[in-house]
Write an enzyme that holds these catalytic residues in place. Structure first.
Site, PDB file in Angstrom:
ATOM      1  N   TYR A  41     -14.252  55.785  58.182  1.00 27.51           N
ATOM      2  CA  TYR A  41     -14.821  56.630  57.112  1.00 27.51           C
ATOM      3  C   TYR A  41     -14.539  58.111  57.391  1.00 27.51           C
ATOM      4  O   TYR A  41     -14.112  58.857  56.510  1.00 27.51           O
ATOM      5  CB  TYR A  41     -16.325  56.366  57.022  1.00 27.51           C
ATOM      6  CG  TYR A  41     -17.026  57.178  55.962  1.00 27.51           C
ATOM      7  CD1 TYR A  41     -16.968  56.812  54.623  1.00 27.51           C
ATOM      8  CD2 TYR A  41     -17.743  58.319  56.297  1.00 27.51           C
ATOM      9  CE1 TYR A  41     -17.617  57.548  53.651  1.00 27.51           C
ATOM     10  CE2 TYR A  41     -18.391  59.064  55.324  1.00 27.51           C
ATOM     11  CZ  TYR A  41     -18.330  58.677  54.004  1.00 27.51           C
ATOM     12  OH  TYR A  41     -18.968  59.424  53.049  1.00 27.51           O
ATOM     13  N   SER A  46     -17.150  64.705  53.213  1.00 27.36           N
ATOM     14  CA  SER A  46     -18.429  64.414  53.875  1.00 27.36           C
ATOM     15  C   SER A  46     -18.583  65.346  55.056  1.00 27.36           C
ATOM     16  O   SER A  46     -17.605  65.607  55.773  1.00 27.36           O
ATOM     17  CB  SER A  46     -18.472  62.975  54.376  1.00 27.36           C
ATOM     18  OG  SER A  46     -19.625  62.767  55.184  1.00 27.36           O
TER      19      SER A  46
END
Ligand SMILES: NC(=O)C1=CN([C@@H]2O[C@H](COP(=O)(O)OP(=O)(O)OC[C@H]3O[C@@H](n4cnc5c(N)ncnc54)[C@H](O)[C@@H]3O)[C@@H](O)[C@H]2O)C=CC1
Ligand SMILES: Cc1ncc2c(c1O)C(=O)OC2
Length: 245
Positions: free
Chosen positions: A152, A139
């Site tokens: 995350y 990401s």
């Protein structure tokens, strides 16, 4: 471009994994779609088969070592593996001083431990095959350091770092390992992302239109394809120019 190549995609029941499956099917690959949600995975496989793609579903829970090993036993010989499955929805909202260990463990168990388990299984399968390709989905949030996403972001930074060490471990076996890192994308899980984060991306991308799942898939297909055989250990950010480095 990928005909005769068998590629396994985790988390392929919906979202970016589903879009990657469509793209690899168009390139002629034989596909294994893996997901913890059998209903989503089976539906995706039915659609792909309707379009003439050789696709099958295999159940897996990345939190379970035995389940991951069983998946590799079921699918047999492979050319490529795409580590896409992750907890991407409902993970935001808490700053690091508010985050519970349970939040951390829940996300890391899938996104980093699960990616390790699949990468290990992929490595064993691809070594046996004499070579192949691994692509992991990271990401851009890891490079940006987005707030209220510590678990995350740590997991996705871990995926990019795992890619670098795996590239060195597996290079002698003719296996490349790379990360493709999307930006905030208008997929199903984006509904869980707060509006202010969508606004942040809208205002700060070099490209001004919102990212779609289809924007990611070319980079994944390229890294799995015949022209990328000398690229390994890299992270390619595909986010319309939100994070620039
Ligand atoms: N959508 C976005 O804006 C962005 C997504 N990403 C990454 O892209 C990848 C895909 O994201 P999305 O499509 O948005 O996610 P999603 O939540 O829509 O899909 C993830 C898939 O993984 C599966 N999955 C979840 N836990 C699993 C487990 N324990 N075992 C096996 N499968 C499991 C889900 O059932 C689902 O089909 C993820 O790695 C995510 O972190 C990265 C940047 C932005
Ligand atoms: C919850 C959440 N918010 C923002 C972002 C992501 C995300 O999963 C992501 O992967 O890239 C930007």
């Amino acid at each position: 471009m990928l005909s005769g190549r068998t590629i396994l995609i985790t988390g392929a029941g919906r979202g970016l994994g589903r879009a990657i499956a469509t793209r690899l099917g168009e390139a002629g690959a034989t596909l294994w779609l893996a997901d913890v949600r059998a209903d989503w995975g089976e539906a995706a496989v039915a659609e792909l088969r309707g379009d003439g793609v050789a696709a099958r579903f295999v159940p897996v829970d990345l939190r379970d070592e035995a389940s991951v090993d069983a998946m590799f036993a079921t699918v047999g010989p492979l050319y490529g593996v795409v580590n896409n499955a992750a907890l991407a929805d409902g993970v935001g909202g808490k700053a690091i001083h508010e985050l519970e260990v349970a939040d951390w463990d829940r996300v890391l168990a899938v996104n980093l431990r699960g990616t390790f388990l699949v990468t290990r299984g992929a490595a064993r399968a691809l070594i046996a095959a004499g070579g192949g390709r691994i692509v992991s989905i990271g990401s851009d949030a890891a490079a940006y350091g987005s707030p209220r996403l510590a678990h995350y972001i740590a997991s996705k930074g871990g995926v990019a770092a795992l890619t670098r060490t795996a590239a060195r471990d597996l290079g002698p076996h003719g296996i490349t390992v790379n990360t493709v890192s999307p930006g905030l994308t208008e997929s199903e899980s984006a509904a869980f992302v707060p509006e202010h984060r969508h606004e942040l991306y809208r205002l700060n991308r070099a490209l001004t239109r919102p990212q779609q799942p289809a924007d990611l898939v070319g980079a994944v297909a390229f890294l799995l394809g015949p022209e990328a055989g000398y690229i390994t250990g890299q992270e390619l950010i595909v986010d319309g120019g939100f994070v620039l480095k």
